[in-house]
Design a protein around this motif. Structure first.
Motif: not given
Length: 301
Positions: A225-239
């Motif tokens: 869920e923290t990874a989701f927040s970073f992706v939403a902030a356009k900090a990168g992509v994630a799997v």
């Protein structure tokens, strides 16, 4: 003094008549009178004043009746609890689950069971698989749902489902129009990694390492869920695991299939030495049925 004598006394006091007491107890009037006489001898004092066919309780009888009533209320409560236990409507269940399962899947399952079993109580704990296995082994929880099988002799593990990981990208990302993202597509992309304490991190890293795909991994997120927040902030992509992405309603994020397949397992972990409890067994069965439907939905996406 025995229970039958006390029942006869309670029936006479409640109905005000030996005859009506016999009807309530489905015995004859003489049988009631005999039980009352035996009860009086056991008590050592008179319980009723008799005037012809009428009886009047003594003050001692009235005092004793208050205690008898409390006893019968307690017996009634025991009977109600026994019935509820038989019908799996009473008791408490404690369970632990991997964070994504605990937050995204189990609340609906637990509440669905509560609606059908209103006197049940639940304790749900979100924990990493290693802590979860330890908690089940120590019987701090009745069972657990983990992404890892138990590796302790005190637990037994049953494999439930295998799910495909997904790629999450910021909306507007240059890869967002693709329905499937391949690991090669993420070469030199800013990548949000899961923390090293997350077993999923090693499965994901292995895919990229085997394909010799280099990512720019500048950020580690302790949980999906923290990874989701970073992706939403356009900090990168994630799997991430597909459970975390289930019913994503954040318009800042798009969820896509990921290749090659990264598989996430769901395991049921139960204590080997635990005594059977109908309520827990019933809830486990209910949970497995709901998880079957959930997994079918995810794998069909």
């Amino acid at each position: 003094m025995n229970v039958r004598q006390i029942e006869a006394f309670q029936a006479v006091m409640a109905s005000g008549s030996v005859t009506r007491a016999g009807e309530r107890l489905s015995i004859s009037q003489p049988a009631v009178s005999q039980l009352i006489a035996q009860f009086e001898r056991s008590c050592g004092f008179r319980l009723f004043n008799r005037q012809g066919s009428k009886i009047t309780p003594t003050r001692e009888a009235e005092a004793l009746y208050n205690e008898v009533q409390r006893m019968f209320i307690g017996v009634g409560q025991i009977a109600r609890v026994a019935t509820a236990l038989r019908d799996q409507n009473w008791g408490s269940v404690s369970l632990g689950a991997f964070p994504a399962i605990a937050r995204r899947v189990l609340p609906d399952i637990v509440w669905g069971f509560c609606e059908a079993h209103p006197d049940t109580r639940f304790r749900l704990e979100s924990m990493r698989s290693r802590s979860l296995i330890d908690a089940v082994a120590a019987q701090h929880v009745d069972f657990g749902l983990s992404i890892l099988p138990g590796d302790r002799p005190e637990v037994v593990s049953a494999h439930l489902h295998r799910l495909r990981g997904v790629c999450i990208l910021p909306a507007g990302h240059h890869l967002a129009d693709r329905q499937t993202i391949h690991a090669h597509d993420l070469a030199n992309e800013d990548f949000v990694s899961l923390g090293p304490q997350d077993h999923s991190r090693f499965m994901i890293d292995r895919v990229f390492d085997e394909l010799k795909v280099t990512r720019r991994s500048r950020i580690e997120a302790g949980q999906s869920e923290t990874a989701f927040s970073f992706v939403a902030a356009k900090a990168g992509v994630a799997v991430v695991d597909p459970i975390s992405a289930f019913n994503n309603d954040d318009t800042r994020i798009v969820v896509r299939r990921f290749e090659p397949t990264v598989e996430f397992d769901i395991w049921l972990i139960r204590p080997k030495a635990a005594r059977s409890f109908n309520l827990v067994d019933s809830f486990v069965s209910f949970t497995l049925e709901r998880l079957d439907l959930f997994a079918s939905t995810l794998n069909a996406a």
